[in-house]
Design a protein around this motif. Structure first.
Motif, mmCIF file in Angstrom:
data_model
loop_
_atom_site.group_PDB
_atom_site.id
_atom_site.type_symbol
_atom_site.label_atom_id
_atom_site.label_comp_id
_atom_site.label_asym_id
_atom_site.label_seq_id
_atom_site.Cartn_x
_atom_site.Cartn_y
_atom_site.Cartn_z
ATOM 1 N N ASP A 1 23.061 -32.135 -25.373
ATOM 2 C CA ASP A 1 24.071 -31.783 -24.093
ATOM 3 C C ASP A 1 24.567 -30.362 -24.174
ATOM 4 N N GLU A 2 24.842 -30.108 -25.410
ATOM 5 C CA GLU A 2 25.603 -28.783 -25.729
ATOM 6 C C GLU A 2 24.607 -27.616 -26.038
ATOM 7 N N ALA B 1 24.402 -42.143 -34.875
ATOM 8 C CA ALA B 1 23.623 -41.059 -35.048
ATOM 9 C C ALA B 1 23.234 -40.718 -33.753
ATOM 10 N N GLU B 2 22.559 -41.532 -33.017
ATOM 11 C CA GLU B 2 22.206 -41.337 -31.547
ATOM 12 C C GLU B 2 23.354 -40.547 -30.819
ATOM 13 N N HIS B 3 24.553 -40.790 -30.937
ATOM 14 C CA HIS B 3 25.609 -40.526 -30.121
ATOM 15 C C HIS B 3 25.573 -38.741 -30.562
ATOM 16 N N LEU B 4 25.483 -38.645 -31.947
ATOM 17 C CA LEU B 4 25.766 -37.287 -32.311
ATOM 18 C C LEU B 4 24.278 -36.629 -31.796
ATOM 19 N N SER C 1 34.624 -41.448 -32.499
ATOM 20 C CA SER C 1 35.635 -40.532 -32.568
ATOM 21 C C SER C 1 35.301 -39.351 -33.991
ATOM 22 N N ASP C 2 35.043 -40.264 -34.936
ATOM 23 C CA ASP C 2 34.687 -39.408 -36.326
ATOM 24 C C ASP C 2 33.493 -38.539 -36.146
ATOM 25 N N VAL C 3 32.437 -39.084 -35.421
ATOM 26 C CA VAL C 3 31.186 -38.196 -35.121
ATOM 27 C C VAL C 3 31.774 -37.114 -34.075
ATOM 28 N N ASP C 4 32.625 -37.347 -33.100
ATOM 29 C CA ASP C 4 33.016 -36.140 -32.405
ATOM 30 C C ASP C 4 33.820 -35.053 -33.103
ATOM 31 N N ALA C 5 34.603 -35.543 -33.939
ATOM 32 C CA ALA C 5 35.479 -34.586 -34.692
ATOM 33 C C ALA C 5 34.390 -33.734 -35.483
ATOM 34 N N VAL D 1 20.420 -36.851 -38.408
ATOM 35 C CA VAL D 1 20.283 -36.155 -37.321
ATOM 36 C C VAL D 1 20.353 -34.501 -37.974
ATOM 37 N N CYS D 2 19.321 -33.863 -37.554
ATOM 38 C CA CYS D 2 19.253 -32.350 -37.882
ATOM 39 C C CYS D 2 19.080 -31.801 -36.642
#
Length: 123
Positions: free
Chosen positions: A31-32, A22-25, A104-108, A46-47
């Motif tokens: 960052d975006e 969740a912190e990665h997301l 990788s799942d979160v990134d996808a 994460v909202c």
């Protein structure tokens, strides 16, 4: 049942895994450009929402955009997001509770959000 199956330490590791993803997301959203993160995040929830500069001060249109993104991602089958409302605004909601999930799942899933954003928003 999970606590009994995994034990206290194993259960703690499962929770820490989900919270780290969740912190990665959350960091990806921070960052975006064009996205806003609801702070603070809560455990593995994460909202966030797409908030392009072109729609600044046009909250209803931003809500509509985020509803379209949600539907697009859900229909894509890439991952599952839900929606929620804070301060009368619509937000995308990710809740990570899968011990097999990876970065990788979160990134996808975030890539699917970005692709849906591109399809749904025409500045």
């Amino acid at each position: 049942a999970a606590l009994q199956h995994f034990g206290l330490e194993g259960y703690r590791e499962l929770l820490e895994h989900d919270i780290a993803l969740a912190e990665h997301l959350a960091q990806r959203v921070r960052d975006e450009a064009g996205y806003v993160l609801w702070e603070p995040t809560s455990l593995s929830i994460v909202c966030f929402r797409a908030a392009p500069e072109a729609l600044a001060d046009r909250d209803d249109e931003t809500d509509t955009l985020n509803r379209r993104i949600l539907e697009d991602v859900q229909l894509s089958g890439t991952g599952f997001l839900s929606g929620t409302s804070f301060d009368d605004r619509f937000w995308l909601r990710a809740c990570i509770v899968n011990p097999r999930a990876t970065t990788s799942d979160v990134d996808a899933v975030f890539a699917a959000v970005q692709a849906a954003f591109g399809r749904s928003f025409r500045s």
